[in-house]
Motif scaffolding. Structure first.
Motif, PDB file in Angstrom:
ATOM      1  N   ILE A 617       0.993  -1.313  -0.032  1.00  0.00           N
ATOM      2  CA  ILE A 617      -0.228  -0.180  -0.083  1.00  0.00           C
ATOM      3  C   ILE A 617       0.977   1.269  -0.178  1.00  0.00           C
ATOM      4  O   ILE A 617       0.867   1.814  -0.758  1.00  0.00           O
ATOM      5  N   ALA A 618       1.915   1.194   0.562  1.00  0.00           N
ATOM      6  CA  ALA A 618       2.675   2.777   1.044  1.00  0.00           C
ATOM      7  C   ALA A 618       3.390   2.311  -0.376  1.00  0.00           C
ATOM      8  O   ALA A 618       4.102   3.608  -1.099  1.00  0.00           O
ATOM      9  N   THR A 619       3.445   1.729  -1.457  1.00  0.00           N
ATOM     10  CA  THR A 619       4.095   1.317  -2.750  1.00  0.00           C
ATOM     11  C   THR A 619       3.228   1.890  -3.594  1.00  0.00           C
ATOM     12  O   THR A 619       3.518   2.992  -4.814  1.00  0.00           O
ATOM     13  N   ALA A 620       2.262   1.771  -3.472  1.00  0.00           N
ATOM     14  CA  ALA A 620       0.870   2.089  -4.485  1.00  0.00           C
ATOM     15  C   ALA A 620       0.856   3.722  -4.246  1.00  0.00           C
ATOM     16  O   ALA A 620       0.359   4.511  -4.750  1.00  0.00           O
ATOM     17  N   LYS A 621       0.895   3.983  -2.646  1.00  0.00           N
ATOM     18  CA  LYS A 621       0.796   5.731  -2.453  1.00  0.00           C
ATOM     19  C   LYS A 621       2.423   6.297  -3.223  1.00  0.00           C
ATOM     20  O   LYS A 621       1.404   7.446  -3.486  1.00  0.00           O
ATOM     21  N   SER A 622       3.280   5.264  -2.978  1.00  0.00           N
ATOM     22  CA  SER A 622       4.380   6.725  -3.355  1.00  0.00           C
ATOM     23  C   SER A 622       3.743   6.657  -4.926  1.00  0.00           C
ATOM     24  O   SER A 622       4.734   7.180  -5.773  1.00  0.00           O
ATOM     25  N   TYR A 629       3.539   9.605   4.672  1.00  0.00           N
ATOM     26  CA  TYR A 629       4.381   7.908   5.331  1.00  0.00           C
ATOM     27  C   TYR A 629       5.559   8.002   4.906  1.00  0.00           C
ATOM     28  O   TYR A 629       6.000   6.851   4.136  1.00  0.00           O
ATOM     29  N   LYS A 630       6.868   8.479   5.216  1.00  0.00           N
ATOM     30  CA  LYS A 630       8.055   8.535   5.514  1.00  0.00           C
ATOM     31  C   LYS A 630       8.522   7.619   6.669  1.00  0.00           C
ATOM     32  O   LYS A 630       9.614   6.037   6.000  1.00  0.00           O
ATOM     33  N   CYS A 631       7.300   6.624   7.103  1.00  0.00           N
ATOM     34  CA  CYS A 631       8.592   5.930   8.064  1.00  0.00           C
ATOM     35  C   CYS A 631       7.020   4.883   8.292  1.00  0.00           C
ATOM     36  O   CYS A 631       5.960   5.178   9.147  1.00  0.00           O
ATOM     37  N   ILE A 632       6.659   3.090   8.293  1.00  0.00           N
ATOM     38  CA  ILE A 632       5.896   3.088   8.832  1.00  0.00           C
ATOM     39  C   ILE A 632       5.828   1.894   9.530  1.00  0.00           C
ATOM     40  O   ILE A 632       7.315   1.243   9.193  1.00  0.00           O
TER      41      ILE A 632
END
Length: 666
Positions: A617-622, A629-632
């Motif tokens: 999901i973080a990749t999709a956002k990027s 969100y730089k850190c999860i």
């Protein structure tokens, strides 16, 4: 002059509590200390006194009772003190009579007046309502021997036995700071007592020592006779928003927990909590409560010893004893996940896609590649499975999956091949934060980078899209706590640490917090050896050499499960299966050892499937240019034999197998 238990303790260089436990067999004491105490008892003739005590009759009539004047018994501290005082006074032939001041000066004054004229009362143990010595002029001037317990009087030298409230508040605040908290509320009663002020002093000192600015706004004083829940809930909503609360009493802790529940909040997810006073319910609530336990046993023994010495006129000078408290770390405090630049991590559930973003992804025809450090374990397989499922759902094309086999040079070559496919993003676990840094830096100028666990050296926050990891602070702490809890009833435990020597952010952070937990929260455990391994296969020889040089080792912390399996093989070959192991990450083989009660007593595991979803999901956002969100940070999962079946289903996402060890492993 008759010998006292205090003098026996001094000659043996142990605490009075230890002498008592040796005599009465009330708690485990190591054979070495037991032998030492028994030798002093025999040499000093105290053994003869013990025999007399066994047949001694209770005193009757004049000076046959000791009075204990306390505020109440709803506090676990006073309840325990009554029990211990009664036992130790009975050994001396006295009966304990308990009186209650209800923290009311008039009631206390009336009781003291009655006690001073009561010929049956030989002495008084008091928890004074006021700390001003002038309030007790008549008592001080009387011939009634007395000792202050838990609270004291100021303005005159009196005998007192106190808990170390400054040290406890310092240690509790320090624990929260080291868990990543800075906005810590100290919850105190609105009373003028030194026990309360000492807790404030310890809190302030911890903040000062860790360069955190003290704020009056983070100290909440409340009246327990009033509706304090409203005050607590109001403070929870004010800036700065507190991430942790330190309650200065067990009743305050209960009211705090009630407020949290009424507000629909969760501990420790929404806030961490430390309590003061270890009631039986502290280990029964969910989550179990991190709290301080006052050593009421030792305090009672000291009070009895000092008072009887005064009654026998053998004591000429006043004494002041400060008794340390014990911090019991349970589940109500949580480490705040921090990224490679110290930034606070967000939880995976905070990162969500809108319907509009999903439509954009499906129309974008995006391409992503995976560059793993290694793919031969459940951790990588579950990451890959979750990423593929999410990408398939949103129409993202997975170009390739590379496995570097922990070889930085191979990973660099594979990255060059991946770049020839022109990916829109690369998800990577760098094998070495130094050797791969230059290549990743080059790639960062051409495509988006999403890192898992590790961060290449020299990178800045603008050089990558997102960094995702398990909360390694908590991961290391959990693994250490497994060993700590296993050895909690033993003294002088010797352990070894088998840690990762390669420059790798995740394992270095994990190992650091595991070691810190042993050194600061496990006084009965001593680290006698620490060894680095640089390749998984090397863990066999490193472990073997460590045990040969330190055969006294009883337990091992090993940074993750694959080197742990190599170490287990070494221990089996050396016939040292008596050594227990705590590690991190779950797979079938390590679970089999745990299920069959062979060496592995527990582990702290990443949640690889859930983490894989967060990565996807973080990749999709990027891909959509949204890098807020730089850190999860993903919470770890503690696995022990009793929850192994459930943990397997939660983490591996399949029904738990039978966990049979291979024949070669028996």
């Amino acid at each position: 002059m008759s010998l006292t238990i205090k003098e026996v303790a001094m000659k043996a260089n142990v605490s009075i509590a230890t002498v008592s436990h040796v005599i009465n067999k009330t708690r485990y004491v190591s054979p070495e200390l037991t032998q030492k105490v028994e030798r002093v008892i025999e040499e000093t003739g105290y053994s003869a006194k013990l025999n007399i005590k066994k047949i001694k009759q209770y005193r009757v009539g004049k000076q046959s009772e000791i009075a204990f004047l306390i505020p109440n018994t709803y506090s676990i501290v006073y309840f325990q003190l009554v029990s211990f005082l009664s036992r130790y006074l009975a050994d001396a032939g006295f009966i304990l009579s308990t009186y209650f001041s209800e923290d009311d000066l008039k009631q206390e004054k009336h009781i003291i007046t009655e006690l001073m004229s009561n010929r049956r009362i030989a002495g008084l143990i008091i928890t004074p309502v006021s700390e001003n010595a002038s309030t007790y002029k008549k008592l001080i001037a009387s011939h009634l021997p007395f000792v202050c317990l838990e609270r004291t009087m100021y303005g005159i030298s009196v005998d007192n036995i106190l808990s170390d409230n400054v040290q406890a508040a310092y240690k509790g605040t320090e624990h929260l700071i080291k868990c990543g908290h800075e906005n810590i509320v100290l919850l105190l009663e609105k009373k003028k007592l030194t026990t309360i002020e000492d807790r404030l002093t310890g809190y302030k000192k911890a903040l000062l020592d860790y360069n955190i600015v003290y704020s009056d706004d983070l100290v909440l004083r409340v009246d327990l006779n009033q509706e304090i829940e409203t005050e607590i809930s109001k403070r929870m909503k004010e800036d700065p928003v507190p991430t942790a609360w330190f309650a200065g009493g067990n009743t305050l802790t209960l009211r705090l927990l009630k407020t949290i529940a009424d507000m629909g909040m969760e501990c420790p997810k929404d806030m961490s909590i430390i309590g003061f006073g270890d009631d039986s319910w502290c280990d029964l609530v969910t989550p179990t409560l991190t709290t301080f336990r006052q050593n009421t046993d030792e305090m009672a023994q000291l009070a009895v010893t000092v008072l009887i010495d005064k009654i026998q006129n053998t004591k000429k000078q006043t004494s002041s004893y400060i008794v340390p408290m014990e911090l019991t770390i349970r589940k109500s405090t949580q480490n705040i996940a921090r990224g490679p630049f110290g930034e606070k991590a967000v939880y995976p559930e905070e990162v969500v896609l809108s319907e509009e973003e999903v439509d954009q992804l499906r129309a974008g025809n995006y391409k992503v590649a995976l560059s793993f450090h290694y793919s031969g374990d459940e951790w990588t397989k579950l990451h890959e499975k979750a990423i593929k499922e999410v990408f398939s759902r949103y129409g993202i094309w997975l170009l390739s999956v590379a496995d570097a086999h922990f070889d930085p040079e191979l990973q660099i070559t594979q990255l060059e091949g991946i770049m020839m496919q022109h990916p829109d993003a690369i998800i990577a676990v760098p094998t070495d934060e130094e050797k791969t840094a230059e290549k990743f830096k080059e790639i960062s100028k051409k495509t988006k980078l999403i890192f898992i666990n590790n961060m290449p050296k020299g990178f800045k926050q603008d050089d990558y899209a997102c960094w995702i990891s398990v909360n390694e602070r908590e991961n290391g702490q959990n693994a250490a706590m497994i060993l700590k809890n296993y050895f909690q009833s033993q003294q002088n435990v010797k352990i070894g640490l088998l840690t990762h020597g390669t420059p790798f952010f995740a394992t270095k952070q994990r190992d650091f917090f595991a070691e810190q937990t042993f050194r600061e929260c496990s006084p009965n455990i001593k680290i006698v050896a620490k060894r680095d391994f640089f390749a998984i296969d090397n863990a066999y020889e490193v472990c073997k050499q460590m045990i040969q040089e330190n055969p006294e080792i009883q337990g091992l912390y090993i940074t993750w499960e694959r080197p742990a399996l190599k170490a287990i093989k070494a221990l089996e070959d050396m016939s040292r299966t008596d050594i227990v192991i705590a590690t991190t990450d779950l797979d079938y083989e390590i679970a089999s050892y745990m299920a069959n009660k062979k060496m592995v007593i527990g582990l702290s595991s990443q949640q690889p499937y859930d983490q894989g979803i967060a990565v996807a999901i973080a990749t999709a956002k990027s891909l959509l240019g949204k890098n807020e969100y730089k850190c999860i940070g993903v919470p770890p999962y503690t696995v022990v034999p009793k929850n192994l079946t459930r943990a397997w289903q939660d983490l591996i996402k399949t029904k738990a197998p039978d966990f049979k060890l291979k024949k070669t492993d028996y």
